[in-house]
Enzyme design. Structure first.
Site, short mmCIF file in Angstrom:
data_model
loop_
_atom_site.label_atom_id
_atom_site.label_comp_id
_atom_site.label_asym_id
_atom_site.label_seq_id
_atom_site.Cartn_x
_atom_site.Cartn_y
_atom_site.Cartn_z
N ARG A 70 -32.95 51.20 24.40
CA ARG A 70 -32.75 51.37 25.85
C ARG A 70 -33.69 50.40 26.53
O ARG A 70 -34.91 50.47 26.33
CB ARG A 70 -33.04 52.81 26.29
CG ARG A 70 -33.10 52.95 27.79
CD ARG A 70 -33.09 54.37 28.29
NE ARG A 70 -31.76 54.93 28.19
CZ ARG A 70 -31.37 56.04 28.83
NH1 ARG A 70 -32.21 56.68 29.60
NH2 ARG A 70 -30.13 56.50 28.70
N GLN A 73 -22.56 56.51 26.90
CA GLN A 73 -22.21 57.52 27.91
C GLN A 73 -20.70 57.56 28.11
O GLN A 73 -20.10 58.63 28.23
CB GLN A 73 -22.91 57.20 29.24
CG GLN A 73 -22.60 58.18 30.35
CD GLN A 73 -23.18 59.56 30.13
OE1 GLN A 73 -24.38 59.70 29.88
NE2 GLN A 73 -22.36 60.60 30.23
N ASP A 80 -23.01 58.57 40.26
CA ASP A 80 -24.27 58.41 39.51
C ASP A 80 -25.37 58.26 40.54
O ASP A 80 -25.11 58.06 41.74
CB ASP A 80 -24.16 57.16 38.60
CG ASP A 80 -25.37 56.94 37.71
OD1 ASP A 80 -26.16 57.89 37.53
OD2 ASP A 80 -25.53 55.82 37.20
N ARG A 109 -22.37 64.03 24.69
CA ARG A 109 -23.23 62.92 24.23
C ARG A 109 -23.57 63.13 22.75
O ARG A 109 -23.57 62.20 21.96
CB ARG A 109 -24.52 62.85 25.06
CG ARG A 109 -24.33 62.46 26.51
CD ARG A 109 -23.88 61.02 26.65
NE ARG A 109 -24.79 60.10 26.01
CZ ARG A 109 -25.92 59.60 26.55
NH1 ARG A 109 -26.24 59.93 27.78
NH2 ARG A 109 -26.68 58.74 25.89
N HIS A 165 -23.76 51.16 29.95
CA HIS A 165 -24.18 52.38 29.24
C HIS A 165 -22.99 52.88 28.41
O HIS A 165 -22.42 53.94 28.71
CB HIS A 165 -24.64 53.41 30.27
CG HIS A 165 -25.43 54.55 29.71
ND1 HIS A 165 -25.86 54.60 28.39
CD2 HIS A 165 -25.87 55.71 30.29
CE1 HIS A 165 -26.53 55.72 28.20
NE2 HIS A 165 -26.54 56.41 29.32
N CYS A 217 -23.13 61.27 34.88
CA CYS A 217 -23.82 61.09 33.60
C CYS A 217 -25.15 61.83 33.56
O CYS A 217 -25.68 62.07 32.47
CB CYS A 217 -24.01 59.61 33.30
SG CYS A 217 -25.13 58.78 34.45
N1 NVA Z 1 -27.56 54.32 36.47
C1 NVA Z 1 -28.55 55.15 35.85
C2 NVA Z 1 -28.00 55.83 34.64
C3 NVA Z 1 -28.93 56.83 34.00
C4 NVA Z 1 -28.38 57.43 32.77
C5 NVA Z 1 -29.77 54.34 35.49
O1 NVA Z 1 -29.61 53.22 34.97
O2 NVA Z 1 -30.89 54.78 35.75
N1 CP Z 2 -27.15 60.05 30.98
C1 CP Z 2 -28.23 59.62 30.31
O1 CP Z 2 -28.21 58.60 29.61
O2 CP Z 2 -29.32 60.42 30.46
P1 CP Z 2 -30.81 60.08 30.01
O3 CP Z 2 -31.30 58.98 30.92
O4 CP Z 2 -31.56 61.36 30.20
O5 CP Z 2 -30.80 59.63 28.58
#
Ligand code: NVA
Ligand code: CP
Length: 300
Positions: free
Chosen positions: A102, A132, A220, A287, A129, A259
């Site tokens: 990540r 997801q 989101d 997930r 992502h 998500c």
């Molecule tokens: N758009 C959000 C998704 C989190 C799972 C982010 O990148 O923070």
């Molecule tokens: N939706 C998602 O990826 O959640 P986290 O940021 O908690 O992993």
């Protein structure tokens, strides 16, 4: 030597390949957990950003399949002191069987994959992502039916999740209506690419017309991890909040997906998130199942 089975972006896959992963996921979800097909396999997860779902669902999923997990925060690795991602990839490949990353910049993910001799999984970047979306497709199909027949409405920020929905729409052929403020829309280049590849994409800044008769409304957070300008974004995005009055324009059977993490009173009204149309907890559960299928595919 065979190339490792990376999972970096949805648009690097065919529908048939994604269906193989989703079928594995559905099968694992319905099965009593007796066998441990990934015994003696180890997953390393590198986090350069926070996570609840991704971290826990990958860890639990890998353990349910009989494997081991190592969680690495990037600031505790030598990457934080200048060791290259390429060197990190070559070293980790000698110890573990699959790596999840990540991170912010997609190029870090691609560098890891280029030098890794074991599969690399995208656990979120600023661009996309995809793990997801596996769970989201699974959830949609469990609640409504084949994703190819869907009309999905996205309301809010044109962020990494919106882009991943765009990639999924291009592959699976469902209708995607994106309602985003002009300043926070997806890149024109990505939208044009999707349209040139036959996607049914409708971009506007009108949430009501986007949501009209849709089967699913998705949103989101308005401020993604590492995102800037929180207060100005909140103001721009105000008209795109998914509230009950907006949901009334969707199909009466429509579901609401997110998500997570959610920010009640910002991108979604609490009553929608907690309401009967919301499937967000099933989505979060999936997930786990989707990633078990993915781990099986990567390591098969
Ligand atoms: N758009 C959000 C998704 C989190 C799972 C982010 O990148 O923070
Ligand atoms: N939706 C998602 O990826 O959640 P986290 O940021 O908690 O992993």
């Amino acid at each position: 030597m065979a190339q490792p089975k990376h999972f970096l972006e949805l648009d690097q896959f065919s529908v048939a390949q994604l269906r193989t992963i989703l079928d594995l996921s559905t099968d694992l979800k319905s099965r009593v957990r007796k066998s441990h097909p990934l015994q003696a396999k180890t997953l390393a997860m590198i986090f350069e950003k926070p996570s609840t779902r991704t971290r826990v669902s990958f860890e639990v999923g890998m353990k349910q399949l009989g494997g081991e997990v190592i969680v690495l925060n990037a600031n505790e690795l030598q990457i934080g002191r200048g060791e290259t991602i390429a060197d990190t990839a070559r070293v980790l490949s000698r110890y573990v069987d699959v790596i999840m990353l990540r991170t912010d910049e997609p190029k870090k993910l691609y560098e890891l994959a280029e030098y890794s001799t074991v599969p690399v999984i995208n656990g979120l970047t600023d661009r996309s992502h995809p793990v997801q979306l596996l769970a989201d497709i699974m959830t949609y199909e469990e609640h409504i039916g084949p994703i190819g027949d869907a009309c999905i409405a996205w309301c809010g920020d044109g962020n990494n999740m919106a882009l991943t929905w765009l990639q999924a729409a291009t592959l699976f052929g469902f209708e995607l209506r994106l309602a985003c403020p002009n300043e926070l829309s997806l890149d024109e280049e990505d939208v044009s690419y999707a349209k040139e590849h036959g996607a049914q994409i409708f971009v506007s800044n009108d949430p009501i017309s986007a949501v009209k008769d849709a089967d699913c409304v998705v949103t989101d957070t308005w401020v993604s991890m590492g995102g800037e300008g929180a207060s100005s974004r909140l103001k721009i995005l105000e008209p795109f909040r998914v509230c009950q009055s907006l949901m009334r324009h969707a199909s009466p059977e429509a579901i609401f997906m997110h998500c997570l993490p959610a920010h009640r009173g910002e991108e979604v009204e609490a009553s929608v998130l907690e309401g009967v149309q919301s499937v967000v907890w099933d989505e979060a559960e999936n997930r786990l199942h989707a990633q078990k299928g993915l781990l099986m595919w990567c390591l098969s």
